[in-house]
Design a protein around this motif. Structure first.
Motif: not given
Length: 433
Positions: A30-40, A49-52, A68-75
């Motif tokens: 649904e969202d092919p753009q690379l972006h950060p996440a955490i595993a829980i 999404v959480f930031t937005r 905004v840095f948590l919407s980038q394609s790398t960490l």
């Protein structure tokens, strides 16, 4: 350590407990753009999404330009904020996921945000978590170094004279670092296909191996000509991944004199996708192997606990689908720590950048079952390893899948890395006139 309870249902056996919250880069159909996440648990919390949706609004210290840095394609940008900010952000995310936590309205009671931001892990495509510009692999596993030394030089000369004085390393190839699940092609190279001759041939590797390692990412840069003090080195470290340094032992045997590994190591290095932050591992800090040689002052940690109690396993799955655990060891089996590796690496003035990766070297224990590569286990091909399906191995065959796993803690509060796996594909058929 008391177990933290989340309002989100989490299997007690999950490696991604509330004590962990590792960071990674995902995409979905649904969202092919690379972006950060955490595993829980069984989910990825989509930080884009959480930031937005203003999920960090209650964390006043975390400014909008930083979020905004948590919407980038790398960490990389998030990592560059430094360890104090990593701790704050991770602590805040723990609090919004905590049962009876201080911020129920941020996430727990926000049904629209929960449905948008919590994505089942099985729907996530994982990617390299960092933009990696440089990669150095060390040789800090004392038992591995000794076992390999015995194979080639005998027990009296197993360790080179410099080994206990400094972290030995070589410069790896960042361009061939891949995320878990990426196939690894058997390399071609110069090997001796006919042991009776002194002339090598170009042929597929016949002694393809794996190496069970840890990797550590750098989050704080250093300047050219400026060493990193051992007392400051930990502040430069972002977090850990599992690492498999695939190795072509027959190519390595011919090429490594006099400058060390080259093509035998540059065809593939696999890392796990989730970065376990330093703060998540802090409860498991411990000492490594006792070094009988007192280090020079620039490497002297003065007894500080900078190693980690991480249980590590390697599983080999053949083309039949049957799996065999071929190694069980612990990350404590390192002579030098990552802060020592970094301090030594920079003592001559070598600069570091955010996202640079350090590898530990093969982590083997003393026991036969704790040998972290097939070179050790098979004694360079002399002893066969019997697998669960009845097959035998000295080195890897096409179709084999190697999976490394690592976890600390106990049920209900596991801190784990997920899987670091790769499947061996056949070598290319090279033809030259």
């Amino acid at each position: 350590m008391a177990s933290l309870q989340s309002w989100l249902e989490i299997d007690p056996k999950s490696q991604f407990s509330l004590h962990n919250l590792p960071f990674g880069i995902i995409s979905t159909a649904e969202d092919p753009q690379l972006h950060p996440a955490i595993a829980i648990g069984d989910y990825a919390l989509d930080l884009h999404v959480f930031t937005r949706h203003n999920g960090f609004a209650a964390l006043s210290i975390f400014q909008p330009y930083q979020a905004v840095f948590l919407s980038q394609s790398t960490l990389n940008h998030f990592a560059a904020l430094g360890r104090p900010m990593h701790k704050v952000v991770r602590g805040y995310l723990q609090s919004v996921l905590l049962k009876d936590g201080p911020f129920p309205g941020v996430f727990q009671e926000n049904e629209s945000l929960r449905s948008a931001a919590l994505i089942p892990l099985q729907r996530c495509q994982m990617h390299l978590p960092m933009r990696i510009n440089d990669y150095t692999d060390f040789y800090a596993g004392l038992h591995h170094a000794y076992n390999v030394g015995v194979l080639f030089r005998g027990p009296d000369n197993a360790l080179q004279p410099n080994y206990t004085h400094l972290p030995v390393g070589y410069h790896g190839r960042a361009s061939s670092i891949v995320v878990s699940g990426t196939p690894i092609r058997r390399p071609n190279g110069q090997i001796f296909t006919d042991p009776t001759t002194k002339t090598p041939a170009l042929a597929p590797c016949r002694k393809l191996d794996m190496e069970l390692e840890l990797g550590c990412f750098v989050c704080k840069p250093s300047a050219l000509g400026q060493p990193i003090a051992i007392s400051d080195a930990q502040e430069h470290l972002f977090g850990f991944v599992l690492l498999n340094d695939w190795s072509a032992r027959d190519i390595q045997a011919w090429e490594y004199v006099p400058l060390g590994p080259f093509n035998s190591k540059n065809f593939g290095t696999t890392i796990s996708p989730w970065v376990v932050l330093m703060d998540a591992l802090e409860p498991f800090a411990t000492t490594g192997i006792d070094n009988k040689v007192k280090p020079l002052p620039y490497l002297d940690e003065k007894g500080k606990e900078t190693h980690f109690d991480i249980n590590l396993t390697t599983t080999l799955t053949t083309a039949s689908g049957k799996s065999t655990t071929i190694c069980r060891t612990n990350a404590k089996n390192l002579l030098f720590s990552f802060p020592q590796m970094l301090a030594h690496h920079t003592v001559g003035g070598c600069p570091f950048n955010v996202g640079d990766l350090l590898g530990s070297g093969t982590i083997s224990g003393k026991e036969k079952s704790a040998k972290g590569c097939l070179l050790e286990q098979s004694e360079n091909g002399k002893v066969s390893i019997r697998l669960e399906d009845g097959e035998e191995r000295t080195f890897l065959q096409d179709g084999d899948t190697v999976m490394i796993n690592g976890v600390s803690g106990s049920e209900g509060s596991f801190v784990g890395f997920g899987n670091c796996s790769g499947r061996i594909e056949a070598a290319l058929d090279l033809e030259y006139d």
